[in-house]
Design an enzyme around this catalytic site. Structure first.
Site, mmCIF file in Angstrom:
data_model
loop_
_atom_site.group_PDB
_atom_site.id
_atom_site.type_symbol
_atom_site.label_atom_id
_atom_site.label_comp_id
_atom_site.label_asym_id
_atom_site.label_seq_id
_atom_site.Cartn_x
_atom_site.Cartn_y
_atom_site.Cartn_z
ATOM 1 N N CYS A 1 0.868 -1.174 0.000
ATOM 2 C CA CYS A 1 0.000 0.000 0.000
ATOM 3 C C CYS A 1 0.905 1.224 0.000
ATOM 4 O O CYS A 1 1.827 1.314 0.800
ATOM 5 C CB CYS A 1 -0.894 -0.003 1.241
ATOM 6 S SG CYS A 1 -1.782 1.556 1.476
ATOM 7 N N CYS B 1 0.407 3.310 3.653
ATOM 8 C CA CYS B 1 0.825 2.853 4.987
ATOM 9 C C CYS B 1 1.868 1.742 4.936
ATOM 10 O O CYS B 1 2.250 1.206 5.968
ATOM 11 C CB CYS B 1 -0.382 2.399 5.797
ATOM 12 S SG CYS B 1 -1.060 0.809 5.271
ATOM 13 N N CYS C 1 -1.285 -10.549 -7.125
ATOM 14 C CA CYS C 1 -1.695 -11.657 -6.273
ATOM 15 C C CYS C 1 -1.676 -11.136 -4.832
ATOM 16 O O CYS C 1 -0.622 -10.882 -4.267
ATOM 17 C CB CYS C 1 -0.702 -12.801 -6.450
ATOM 18 S SG CYS C 1 -1.159 -14.281 -5.557
#
Ligand SMILES: [Zn+2]
Length: 175
Positions: A134, A137, A157
Site C-alpha cells: 500500500c 501505509c 496476487c
C-alpha cells in the site's frame, strides 16, 4: 480487553469473508478515503499495528506473511465493490479488475489507481519477485507477476488479510 474485542470483530469479518457486508468499523483515520497524510500511518509503532490488527492481518501486512490459498476471505469473491487497505483504508483494487487466476488468492490485473500501490524488489525467495505494498501505509499486500490477462498482462496476487471489501450497495438502484 479492547484489543481482544477488536480482534474478535476483525476475526468475524475475516471469517465471514465475502458474505460479510462489512461497514467501516475502523478508527476514524482509516475510514477516510484519502487525503490523510501517509506520515500518520508511517508513525505507528509495531505494537500499535499489532493492536489494530488480528494476528493474521498483522502477520501478512507487517511481517510480509502469506495466507493460505483457497482458505481466505476473497479468493472466490465475486461481489462488486472496492477493496481497501486493511491498514489505512486507502482504495487499492476494484472488483472490476478482479479475475479468477486459479491460485487461491484474490487476483487483479490492475490496481484501482496507479499510485495506490508501490512496488519493491523482493529477493527473499528463490526467484526474485516484485512485492506490492500500500503506497500510503506500507502494508504488504502480495506480489505482482507478469502472467496476468489483458489488457495489462499483470497479475496482482494479493492476500485477503490485507484487504477489506467495501461492497457497492447502490448498484441495484442504478439499473
Ligand atoms: Zn494502507
Amino acid at each position: 480487553m479492547t484489543v481482544i474485542r477488536w480482534g474478535l470483530v476483525f476475526l468475524l469479518i475475516v471469517t465471514a469473508g465475502c458474505g460479510a457486508n462489512s461497514r467501516p468499523a475502523e478508527p476514524q483515520d482509516a475510514a477516510s478515503n484519502g487525503g490523510k497524510p501517509a506520515q500518520a500511518f508511517r508513525r505507528l509503532t509495531d505494537a500499535q499495528w499489532r493492536e489494530r490488527h488480528t494476528d493474521e492481518q498483522y502477520r501478512v501486512t507487517r511481517r510480509k506473511g502469506t495466507e493460505r490459498p483457497f482458505e481466505n476471505a476473497y479468493w472466490d469473491c465475486e461481489k462488486e465493490g472496492v477493496y481497501k487497505c486493511v491498514g489505512c483504508g486507502q482504495p487499492l483494487f476494484s472488483s472490476k479488475t478482479k479475475y479468477e487466476s486459479g491460485t487461491g488468492w484474490p487476483s487483479f490485473w490492475a490496481p484501482i489507481e496507479e499510485q495506490s500501490v508501490a512496488a519493491r524488489t523482493d529477493k527473499s525467495w528463490i526467484f526474485t519477485r516484485t512485492e506490492v505494498l500500500c503506497s500510503r501505509c506500507d502494508a504488504h499486500l502480495g506480489h505482482v507477476f507478469e502472467d496476468g490477462p489483458e489488457p495489462t498482462g499483470l497479475r496482482y496476487c494479493v492476500n485477503s488479510a490485507a484487504l477489506r471489501l467495501e461492497e457497492k450497495l447502490e448498484s441495484a438502484a442504478g439499473r
